[in-house]
Design an enzyme around this catalytic site. Structure first.
Site, short mmCIF file in Angstrom:
data_model
loop_
_atom_site.label_atom_id
_atom_site.label_comp_id
_atom_site.label_asym_id
_atom_site.label_seq_id
_atom_site.Cartn_x
_atom_site.Cartn_y
_atom_site.Cartn_z
N GLU A 62 0.74 -1.18 -0.22
CA GLU A 62 0.07 0.17 -0.08
C GLU A 62 0.92 1.27 0.06
O GLU A 62 1.99 1.50 0.57
CB GLU A 62 -1.02 -0.05 1.11
CG GLU A 62 -1.89 1.21 1.00
CD GLU A 62 -3.05 1.00 2.17
OE1 GLU A 62 -2.80 0.63 3.26
OE2 GLU A 62 -4.13 1.64 1.90
N GLY A 94 3.37 2.32 10.19
CA GLY A 94 3.32 1.62 11.78
C GLY A 94 2.82 0.37 11.43
O GLY A 94 3.60 -0.72 12.26
N ALA A 95 1.97 -0.16 10.88
CA ALA A 95 1.51 -1.39 10.68
C ALA A 95 0.59 -1.69 9.29
O ALA A 95 0.37 -0.42 8.81
CB ALA A 95 0.73 -1.75 11.91
N GLU A 127 -5.79 -2.63 12.66
CA GLU A 127 -5.57 -3.65 11.72
C GLU A 127 -6.35 -4.82 11.51
O GLU A 127 -6.87 -5.05 10.56
CB GLU A 127 -4.03 -4.20 11.80
CG GLU A 127 -2.84 -3.03 11.93
CD GLU A 127 -3.06 -1.79 10.76
OE1 GLU A 127 -3.37 -2.33 9.77
OE2 GLU A 127 -2.54 -0.85 11.05
ZN LIG Z 1 -5.15 1.48 8.76
#
Ligand SMILES: [Zn+2]
Length: 862
Positions: A141, A275-276, A312
């Protein structure tokens, strides 16, 4: 995705972008992908077979590919395979395959054999290093799947993915689907791991992780869950597994849709730009956002880790099951995952009071939205630079705040029914904003469409000006709305919103209205003080009259903690915009000095610190510091330093906030000396301080620390590589050292190989955030610009550094910053730059507006 930890990426579209979208005449439905990474050479070989449907006959097919070297390409249809001639468009990041004979409408298969690089820019398929070895991992992404495989790399083109990887003997691989086979070879020293086909999903959610990862296993509602790390950190995965199990079960129940992707793996990656990332069934994290030492972790880290995991996992429904049609609607992914993340936490750890964190997040979004250079929740984006810019505080925290407001208005159960209905309707497909609000309006029979349109399509935030008039037995509430701009003297465009507003009298029950005009009048029973944001859920500012604020401060016990946070935020906004003198805020803050809610101490302390740093003139400084000590010292003394290790998390947090405020803001020499002793004890014995207090103690000690102390912190960094939380306690304390020679050491350290690329921007932004290192850090950024760009690239670190420039407060500096970036443009941070410049100019105007009232207030303060 969870944004970069450095800073919110906040921004404006400059030049009209060249269209890069695919034509939509060829639709993929199935990818079979084979990869053979070579970790030593940092390259990979790939083979892709893409099943597609042609809407009309064609001799050419265009798809995405970037930094891929094609060896062979064919298009098969109707039993014949044709070799294709390939032309690349590097700017559009596409490849066009042209064949001699027209391919008829209907099914065809594109086959491409190619080579790629495992890059060092943490995007696409990239190389990560730890423990003396290399790993191959992915971050697709928003638009980097095209760096790993030729693809129709837009979220609308959902397809199934069958992945297999040929990897070194002894290594393991993880991907989106469950592993279905593991066979030796076919090449010497290798084995091939094959994964189950995924359900239909978008390209940006594909994941591959190769190395010696080890996992801790669990399950929830019969879905297998694993939390994985490099072998040295397996002991730190227990907390994340416990959180993930609770959250997955919670979401199954909340959505009324069972987790749709079979298994769930959650991995800590040594080098990670965001971050994730919520890849389908294989979520990836920065190590510090996943790994927890349960004995020593601070409350902040436990909350943050649980919250990011929750965000997430929520994406598996919001984003992965139902995906936005195009990146314009990224708020449907990020805002929804941010909004719902606190739900399972509130059920799991009610003592964490996550509703107060939500209220603080709304305040931070409001601060951004008070800028003229903010953006609407939905804006049109086209290029990768523009797409990467909209992962900002507007997509995340503003959307979440607006959703909380609407949920409060329609009620939790009605809102949940609407959400569930929307997800079921668009499962395995794509949706736009209209699809969401049409479904919510239908299910709840409330005007959600009008409210959301007014909030999603126009930029900024309303300020509701409230004046009440008692008529004996009832109150006339006169409400005026306008766009709020947080710069003294600035004008705002004419705008109105459809706003659900819930009033409460300090002695009564809330009632809600939906004003949608510039001026309206409502009536409330009784004549008690009216508070215009019951439950603190409204996404707007409220302007009371100064006597109205004093009256509310007098009956503040009638307000809940979330409402007090909202009131403090409103009044600070009135100060920032020059509507009220700063003394009104400082008196309100002082009246809450003994408030036992840590989140309220936090809200107060940060603005008192801001006032000290930017607004208090040198001659008045000692007096203002004495006021801080006199007002906030007694509450700290009552708590004790370091206090009892068995204190609740709430008391520990409040102690840390007050210690920071009184020791540094109040310039309390005895507390500063005490912090140095405690820091020394902590380095000798990490169990000597509660985890929640340790980071504050280390920063206070550093603020007046010398080279000897600096050396001891650096020595700790070398020792603590295996313990992410404790490593970052020392790492994040480095910018607090203010001695000029030590500031130079921190700057050099930031760009040295000892600091991971993912962390460089954070360290420099930290120095820009401190008054005594700010100028030196800006000089360094200018002098070392080419080095920084080379090390960081424009998608990580650089936007955070540009955002941190907003902590200057002089118009000359704003002009300098503008000039520098005219010569050195960063297309992925155009809006961040505009916002940083506006923040600087806003601060300068604030100093001019408030200096005289502040002087008078300090002179009279006791
Ligand atoms: Zn997100």
């Amino acid at each position: 995705m969870w944004k970069s930890v450095v800073a919110l990426l906040l921004l404006l579209v400059a030049s009209p972008a060249a269209a890069q979208r695919l034509s939509g005449t060829v639709l993929p439905d199935r990818y079979a992908l084979w990869f053979a990474p070579d970790l030593a050479k940092a390259t990979f070989r790939g083979r892709a077979a893409i099943g597609v449907q042609l809407k009309s006959p064609a001799t050419a097919i265009t798809l995405h590919a970037a930094e891929l070297d094609f060896v062979e390409a064919t298009i098969d249809s109707g039993g014949t395979a044709q070799a294709a001639r390939v032309t690349f468009d590097a700017k559009a990041e596409t490849a066009t395959l042209t064949v001699a004979q027209e391919v008829p409408a209907g099914p065809a298969t594109i086959r491409i054999t190619y080579n790629g690089i495992l890059n060092d820019k943490l995007r696409g398929f990239y190389l990560s290093k730890a423990n003396g070895r290399s790993y191959a991992v992915t971050q697709m992404e928003a638009t980097d799947a095209r760096r790993a495989f030729p693809s129709f790399d837009e979220p609308i083109y959902k397809a199934t993915f069958e992945v297999s990887l040929m990897i070194d003997q002894g290594d393991t691989a993880i991907s989106n689907g469950a592993q279905v086979s593991d066979a030796p070879g076919p090449e010497a020293g290798k084995h091939t791991v094959t994964f189950a086909a995924t359900p239909k999903m978008s390209t940006y959610l594909v994941a591959m992780i190769v190395g010696d990862f080890v996992c801790r296993s669990g399950s929830a509602d019969a879905t297998p869950i694993r939390v994985c790390s490099t072998p040295d950190k397996l002991a730190l995965t227990g907390f994340a597994l416990e959180a993930a199990q609770q959250q997955l079960a919670f979401y199954n129940d909340y959505f009324g849709i069972r987790y749709p992707f079979g298994k769930l793996d959650i991995l800590a990656i040594p080098d990670f730009a965001a971050g994730a990332m919520e890849n389908v069934g294989a979520i990836t994290f920065r190590e510090r956002l996943l790994l927890v030492d349960q004995e020593r972790a601070s409350l902040g880290v436990r909350k943050n880790v649980a919250s990011v995991i929750s965000h997430e996992i929520a994406h598996q429904w919001f984003g992965n099951l139902v995906t936005m049609k195009w990146w314009d609607d990224i708020w449907l992914n990020e805002g929804f995952a941010t909004w719902i993340a606190s739900r399972p936490l509130a059920a799991w750890r009610p003592e964490w009071k996550v509703e107060l964190d939500d209220a603080a997040d709304t305040q931070s979004a409001l601060g951004l939205d008070a800028l003229r250079s903010t953006r609407a929740i939905r804006i049109h984006v086209e290029t990768p630079d523009e797409i990467n810019e909209v992962f900002d505080g507007i997509a995340y925290e503003k959307t979440a705040g607006v959703l909380r407001m609407i949920e409060g208005f329609v009620g939790q159960e009605a809102f949940r029914t609407g959400i569930s209905s929307y997800l079921k309707k668009f499962a395995y497909g794509n949706a736009a904003g209209e699809d969401f609000w049409t479904e919510m309006t239908r299910v709840t029979s409330r005007p959600i469409d009008r409210i959301l349109q007014s909030y999603v399509e126009q930029p900024g935030v309303p300020v509701l000006s409230v004046e009440t008039k008692c008529t004996g037995t009832s109150n006339d509430i006169n409400l005026a709305q306008a766009r709020f701009v947080g710069t003294p003297g600035a004008s705002a465009p004419q705008q109105t919103w459809t706003v659900p507003v819930c009033f409460k009298s300090t002695d009564g029950q809330p009632r809600c209205e939906v004003p949608d005009r510039p001026k309206q009048t409502f009536t409330a029973n009784g004549c008690a003080n009216v508070f215009a944001n019951a439950e603190g859920r409204g996404y707007y500012f409220t302007e009371y009259t100064p006597p109205g604020v004093r009256a509310l401060a007098g009956s503040v016990k009638g307000l809940k903690p979330v409402e007090r946070i909202s009131l403090l935020g409103d009044e600070w906004a009135m100060v920032r915009s020059g509507r009220h003198d700063i003394g009104v805020y400082l008196d309100l803050a002082a009246s809450l000095a003994g408030d036992e809610t840590a989140a309220i101490t936090d809200a107060i302390a940060s603005r008192i610190g801001f006032t000290l740093e930017y607004l208090v003139p040198t001659a008045q400084r000692a007096r203002y510091e004495a006021w801080i000590r006199a007002r906030f010292g007694p509450a700290l003394t009552a708590l004790g330093v370091p206090g009892s290790a068995s204190d609740s998390d709430e008391r520990q947090s409040r102690r840390a906030e007050l210690l920071n405020l009184v020791a540094l803001g109040g310039n309390d020499a005895a507390l500063q000396a005490r912090a140095k002793e405690l820091a020394a004890q902590y380095m000798a014995n990490p169990m000597s301080l509660p985890g929640t207090l340790a980071p504050t103690v280390l920063r206070i000690a550093a603020a007046s620390g010398d080279a000897a102390l600096y050396d001891r912190y650096v020595a700790q960094l070398e020792k603590l590589g295996g313990q992410p939380e404790e490593y970052y306690r020392f790492f994040n304390a480095l910018p607090a050292f203010s001695d000029p020679a030590l500031v130079q050491r921190t700057l050099k350290f930031a760009v040295s190989p000892a600091v991971r690329t993912q962390d460089t921007g954070q360290l420099i932004a930290g120095l820009l955030g401190q008054p005594r290192s700010r100028d030196a850090a800006w000089a360094f950024v200018q002098a070392e610009w080419p080095t920084l760009m080379k090390k960081l690239g424009t998608f990580q670190g650089i936007p955070g550094i540009i955002g941190a420039l907003g902590s200057f407060c002089m118009r000359d500096t704003a002009a300098q910053v503008r000039q520098f970036f005219m010569k050195n443009p960063v297309p992925s941070a155009e809006r961040t730059l505009q916002q940083a410049i506006e923040r600087i100019e806003n601060c300068a105007a604030l100093v001019e507006r408030q200096s005289s009232p502040l002087n008078a207030w300090i002179a009279a303060a006791r």
